[in-house]
Design a protein around this motif. Structure first.
Motif, PDB file in Angstrom:
ATOM      1  N   SER A  85       0.834  -1.197   0.000  1.00  0.00           N
ATOM      2  CA  SER A  85       0.000   0.000   0.000  1.00  0.00           C
ATOM      3  C   SER A  85       0.869   1.248   0.000  1.00  0.00           C
ATOM      4  N   PRO A  86       0.536   2.236  -0.839  1.00  0.00           N
ATOM      5  CA  PRO A  86       1.304   3.495  -0.827  1.00  0.00           C
ATOM      6  C   PRO A  86       1.052   4.269   0.486  1.00  0.00           C
ATOM      7  N   ALA A  87       1.964   5.176   0.784  1.00  0.00           N
ATOM      8  CA  ALA A  87       1.906   5.901   2.053  1.00  0.00           C
ATOM      9  C   ALA A  87       0.558   6.606   2.255  1.00  0.00           C
ATOM     10  N   GLN A  88       0.014   7.224   1.174  1.00  0.00           N
ATOM     11  CA  GLN A  88      -1.262   7.945   1.335  1.00  0.00           C
ATOM     12  C   GLN A  88      -2.356   7.004   1.789  1.00  0.00           C
ATOM     13  N   THR A  89      -2.374   5.789   1.231  1.00  0.00           N
ATOM     14  CA  THR A  89      -3.408   4.835   1.607  1.00  0.00           C
ATOM     15  C   THR A  89      -3.263   4.455   3.076  1.00  0.00           C
ATOM     16  N   VAL A  90      -2.011   4.233   3.497  1.00  0.00           N
ATOM     17  CA  VAL A  90      -1.788   3.862   4.898  1.00  0.00           C
ATOM     18  C   VAL A  90      -2.264   4.992   5.804  1.00  0.00           C
ATOM     19  N   GLN A  91      -1.928   6.231   5.434  1.00  0.00           N
ATOM     20  CA  GLN A  91      -2.376   7.373   6.245  1.00  0.00           C
ATOM     21  C   GLN A  91      -3.896   7.429   6.286  1.00  0.00           C
ATOM     22  N   HIS A  92      -4.499   7.266   5.098  1.00  0.00           N
ATOM     23  CA  HIS A  92      -5.952   7.340   4.987  1.00  0.00           C
ATOM     24  C   HIS A  92      -6.601   6.263   5.862  1.00  0.00           C
ATOM     25  N   PHE A  93      -6.029   5.057   5.830  1.00  0.00           N
ATOM     26  CA  PHE A  93      -6.617   3.914   6.546  1.00  0.00           C
ATOM     27  C   PHE A  93      -6.485   4.081   8.068  1.00  0.00           C
ATOM     28  N   THR A  94      -5.403   4.740   8.512  1.00  0.00           N
ATOM     29  CA  THR A  94      -5.117   4.761   9.951  1.00  0.00           C
ATOM     30  C   THR A  94      -5.417   6.119  10.600  1.00  0.00           C
ATOM     31  N   ARG A  95      -5.889   7.097   9.812  1.00  0.00           N
ATOM     32  CA  ARG A  95      -6.017   8.445  10.379  1.00  0.00           C
ATOM     33  C   ARG A  95      -7.178   8.547  11.360  1.00  0.00           C
ATOM     34  N   ALA A  96      -8.357   8.059  10.957  1.00  0.00           N
ATOM     35  CA  ALA A  96      -9.545   8.307  11.762  1.00  0.00           C
ATOM     36  C   ALA A  96      -9.736   7.254  12.855  1.00  0.00           C
ATOM     37  N   LYS A  97      -9.738   5.987  12.430  1.00  0.00           N
ATOM     38  CA  LYS A  97     -10.069   4.914  13.376  1.00  0.00           C
ATOM     39  C   LYS A  97      -8.946   3.879  13.396  1.00  0.00           C
ATOM     40  N   LEU A  98      -8.793   3.204  14.523  1.00  0.00           N
ATOM     41  CA  LEU A  98      -7.752   2.168  14.618  1.00  0.00           C
ATOM     42  C   LEU A  98      -8.334   0.836  15.083  1.00  0.00           C
ATOM     43  N   GLY A  99      -9.578   0.568  14.654  1.00  0.00           N
ATOM     44  CA  GLY A  99     -10.219  -0.682  15.044  1.00  0.00           C
ATOM     45  C   GLY A  99      -9.460  -1.906  14.520  1.00  0.00           C
ATOM     46  N   TYR A 100      -8.649  -1.732  13.494  1.00  0.00           N
ATOM     47  CA  TYR A 100      -7.940  -2.876  12.913  1.00  0.00           C
ATOM     48  C   TYR A 100      -6.936  -3.482  13.881  1.00  0.00           C
ATOM     49  N   LEU A 101      -6.500  -2.687  14.880  1.00  0.00           N
ATOM     50  CA  LEU A 101      -5.541  -3.231  15.852  1.00  0.00           C
ATOM     51  C   LEU A 101      -6.136  -4.437  16.581  1.00  0.00           C
ATOM     52  N   GLN A 102      -7.453  -4.405  16.747  1.00  0.00           N
ATOM     53  CA  GLN A 102      -8.156  -5.528  17.369  1.00  0.00           C
ATOM     54  C   GLN A 102      -7.998  -6.791  16.519  1.00  0.00           C
ATOM     55  N   ALA A 103      -8.097  -6.605  15.198  1.00  0.00           N
ATOM     56  CA  ALA A 103      -7.962  -7.760  14.297  1.00  0.00           C
ATOM     57  C   ALA A 103      -6.578  -8.381  14.441  1.00  0.00           C
ATOM     58  N   ILE A 104      -5.561  -7.526  14.556  1.00  0.00           N
ATOM     59  CA  ILE A 104      -4.201  -8.058  14.726  1.00  0.00           C
ATOM     60  C   ILE A 104      -4.094  -8.781  16.062  1.00  0.00           C
ATOM     61  N   LEU A 105      -4.658  -8.156  17.073  1.00  0.00           N
ATOM     62  CA  LEU A 105      -4.592  -8.729  18.423  1.00  0.00           C
ATOM     63  C   LEU A 105      -5.238 -10.113  18.468  1.00  0.00           C
ATOM     64  N   ASN A 106      -6.237 -10.333  17.603  1.00  0.00           N
ATOM     65  CA  ASN A 106      -6.929 -11.626  17.591  1.00  0.00           C
ATOM     66  C   ASN A 106      -6.291 -12.625  16.627  1.00  0.00           C
ATOM     67  N   GLY A 107      -5.202 -12.232  15.985  1.00  0.00           N
ATOM     68  CA  GLY A 107      -4.571 -13.125  15.011  1.00  0.00           C
ATOM     69  C   GLY A 107      -4.109 -14.414  15.672  1.00  0.00           C
ATOM     70  N   SER A 108      -4.222 -15.508  14.940  1.00  0.00           N
ATOM     71  CA  SER A 108      -3.759 -16.780  15.498  1.00  0.00           C
ATOM     72  C   SER A 108      -2.517 -17.231  14.738  1.00  0.00           C
ATOM     73  N   ASN A 109      -1.681 -17.973  15.397  1.00  0.00           N
ATOM     74  CA  ASN A 109      -0.433 -18.486  14.805  1.00  0.00           C
ATOM     75  C   ASN A 109       0.490 -17.387  14.296  1.00  0.00           C
ATOM     76  N   VAL A 110       0.397 -16.204  14.903  1.00  0.00           N
ATOM     77  CA  VAL A 110       1.361 -15.141  14.579  1.00  0.00           C
ATOM     78  C   VAL A 110       1.859 -14.565  15.903  1.00  0.00           C
ATOM     79  N   PRO A 111       3.092 -14.047  15.911  1.00  0.00           N
ATOM     80  CA  PRO A 111       3.583 -13.388  17.123  1.00  0.00           C
ATOM     81  C   PRO A 111       2.877 -12.047  17.272  1.00  0.00           C
ATOM     82  N   VAL A 112       1.714 -12.064  17.901  1.00  0.00           N
ATOM     83  CA  VAL A 112       0.784 -10.923  17.878  1.00  0.00           C
ATOM     84  C   VAL A 112       1.443  -9.639  18.388  1.00  0.00           C
ATOM     85  N   ASP A 113       2.122  -9.736  19.531  1.00  0.00           N
ATOM     86  CA  ASP A 113       2.673  -8.516  20.131  1.00  0.00           C
ATOM     87  C   ASP A 113       3.746  -7.918  19.237  1.00  0.00           C
ATOM     88  N   GLU A 114       4.608  -8.776  18.713  1.00  0.00           N
ATOM     89  CA  GLU A 114       5.649  -8.296  17.800  1.00  0.00           C
ATOM     90  C   GLU A 114       5.021  -7.665  16.566  1.00  0.00           C
TER      91      GLU A 114
END
Lengths: 392, 215
Positions: free
Chosen positions: B133-162
């Protein structure tokens, strides 16, 4: 479990006794043969003359029997080409009708040429027309031989060499790095004929020799590589020398039977080779192949790869060209180093040729789908159906 | 150029092209990198377009390089002074039998200019292109809301904290100002999500900071 393991274990133990005894006997006979070899070492011209009078296929020496040639340094850059093949025979029991598949793995690896692409491909071809499925006698069209089993093997062998010739002709630059082309196995493949002077050998050998000629014109030395060779052409020659009559044979009296029994060429001259050395060249005199092969008559040498002795066959134009032979030897050494004892480029070609069980199932499903689309039934034979669904 | 199992190499016309989807499910997808050893970094945002004009976003959660044939294992090839890159020069066929793959956790999608930080209605299609993803998209995706962090936190078989820490570092670097505002917001979001586990929270936040200085 269909194996009677209890019974088998007894037999395996008995077999072990025999194998151990045979190995000990082999060592004893090899010592006897050392004397025989010493006697003939420098009389190779006499041996060669004798070889011309023998009926069966024999090796004709072209130099002293204990000749050992160390490898030249490998060229800084070269192109290795290889092809290998696999096939699916027509399935008499399947319901999908008669067809066969030939899968050729063709590989070209340019070493020390960073600008060039590596090519690794599979070329798959179905045979299903009447022309594919039957070999027809050109003199008598009523005589048709089905293309299956050994004949399909022969067809695949020709297809392998054709793929190599295609690769060789694509190497355009005459001033570029040298190329070497390898096939697995032998140049002297067999074609069974049902009657003398039949049309089958003509059909396969003519095509094969045409591909050899394409390689010669492209000036790409070609070799057939046989890992842990069990070739016995030289053994046959010695058998002809001694007449295979152990009772009157000085060598064999100590062995109570022909000392050459069960041995192969690698036993005879492979033992003297240091790692990466090759033996002298031997021409294979074959009444079956020679009439077709002409200037492509096969020669071979043995190559010590450290763990085993390989047999390398080359056509005559390679055997007679010292520069090509040196190149081939040096490249084979480099290839075996890269491939852990077996030429790396051949291993890649084999990877691309091999047809897995899963591949077979995919092909079978594709054929069945196509037949179903056309409303054709694909019932397997009763025997196969019984194997697929086991009843109790 | 390493070709990563592609028979005739790759033409990296679009510089952000990262790979091709080779396995897909609702929550994650696996992609083969366009070149050997050139997967996007751990924690990076990647995206795949779908036929119905959605763009699915993922976060790279694992990168692996191995033989293409599952039965073929890499073995040691170095000898003498043939080491490292020289091994690849001596065996130019290696890039055709090895491949690098990366797994991305799906964290949201875009429908036109609307962004959603939950799972899309269907997974990406196999063999579709994966772009970094280009930088603008990343900024756009993360500027307003950060609900996606929950999705990462719920990831399985990945080093979630890292993965969380890597993603925060990566994302902040996509902002011209170093993303201090984003990091503050992410800190607040994580404090909310991990309010019951203070030790874990601080461990993650510490990983978002500067390297450990030698004493």
């Amino acid at each position: 479990m269909p194996l009677d393991l209890l019974e088998l274990s007894t037999q395996v133990r008995q077999m072990g006794d025999v194998l151990a005894e045979r190995r000990a006997d082999e060592r004893r006979r090899l010592r006897l043969l050392d004397d025989l070899l010493a006697e003939w070492r420098d009389r190779w011209l006499e041996l060669a003359e004798l070889a011309e009078t023998v009926q069966e296929r024999v090796a004709v020496p072209t130099g002293p029997l204990d000749e050992r040639v160390p490898p030249s340094p490998r060229p800084p850059s070269y192109t290795a080409m290889a092809s290998d093949g696999a096939e699916i025979d027509p399935d008499r029991h399947g319901g999908s009708g008669d067809f066969y598949l030939i899968n050729i793995g063709r590989v070209r690896i340019p070493y020390g040429q960073p600008g060039r692409q590596v090519e690794m491909r599979s070329v798959s071809a179905l045979g299903y027309t009447d022309d594919d499925l039957f070999i027809v006698d050109p003199r008598d069209p009523r005589r048709q031989v089905p293309m299956r089993d050994r004949h399909l093997d022969a067809l695949r062998t020709v297809a392998e060499l054709r793929a190599l010739a295609d690769l060789a002709e694509a190497e355009q630059d005459p001033n570029g790095p040298p190329s070497v082309a390898l096939v697995d196995g032998t140049l002297l493949f067999s074609v069974l004929e049902e009657r003398p002077r039949d049309f089958l050998r003509t059909r396969f050998y003519t095509d094969f020799v045409f591909q050899l000629e394409r390689l010669r014109r492209a000036r790409v030395p070609v070799a057939a590589y046989a890992s842990r060779s069990r070739g016995i052409d030289l053994v046959h020659l010695f058998r002809a020398v001694c007449g295979s009559t152990p009772l009157v044979c000085q060598v064999c009296q100590g062995a109570h039977a022909c000392a050459l029994r069960g041995l192969n060429d690698a036993h005879l001259i492979g033992r003297g080779l240091e790692r990466w050395e090759r033996s002298g060249l031997f021409r294979v005199r074959s009444n079956v192949h020679d009439p077709y092969y002409g200037i492509h008559r096969a020669y071979f040498f043995l190559l010590a790869t450290g763990d085993e002795t390989a047999r390398v066959e080359v056509p005559e134009w390679v055997a007679r060209d010292a520069a090509l032979l040196r190149l081939l030897h040096a490249v084979l050494v480099d290839q075996c180093l890269k491939g852990f004892g077996y030429p790396a480029v051949l291993a890649r070609a084999d990877d691309r040729a091999v047809i897995s069980l899963a591949d077979r199932e995919v092909l079978e499903a594709m054929v069945q789908q196509e037949m179903a689309r056309r409303g054709l039934s694909t019932r397997p034979s009763a025997k196969l159906a019984r194997k697929q669904v086991r009843t109790v | 150029m390493s070709t990563n199992g592609f028979a005739f190499g790759s033409t990296s016309a679009a510089s952000a092209l990262a790979g091709e989807v080779v396995e897909a499910s609702t929550t994650e997808f696996l992609a083969q990198a366009i070149e050997l050893d050139s997967a996007p970094p751990f924690g990076a945002f990647v995206e795949v377009a779908t036929d119905d004009a959605l763009t699915i976003y993922g976060v790279v959660a694992n990168v692996q390089t191995a033989g293409i044939d599952p039965g073929a294992r890499a073995i040691m090839r170095g000898h003498g002074d043939v080491r490292d890159e020289r091994i690849y020069e001596e065996n130019p066929d290696l890039p055709l039998v090895l491949r690098t793959t990366f797994r991305a956790l799906v964290v949201g999608f875009a429908d036109g200019d609307k962004l959603y930080q939950f799972l899309p209605p269907r997974p990406p299609r196999l063999h579709y292109s994966v772009f970094t993803s280009p930088a603008q998209t990343v900024q756009h995706f993360t500027r307003a809301k950060l609900g996606y962090l929950q999705a990462i936190l719920n990831g399985s078989n990945v080093p979630v904290d890292e993965l969380l820490a890597a993603n925060l570092r990566y994302t902040s670097a996509q902002y011209l100002d170093g993303g201090s505002e984003f990091l503050q917001q992410a800190g607040r979001e994580l404090a909310q999500l991990l309010r019951a586990d203070y030790a874990r929270l601080t461990a993650i936040l510490r990983r978002c900071l500067a390297p450990i200085e030698a004493a």
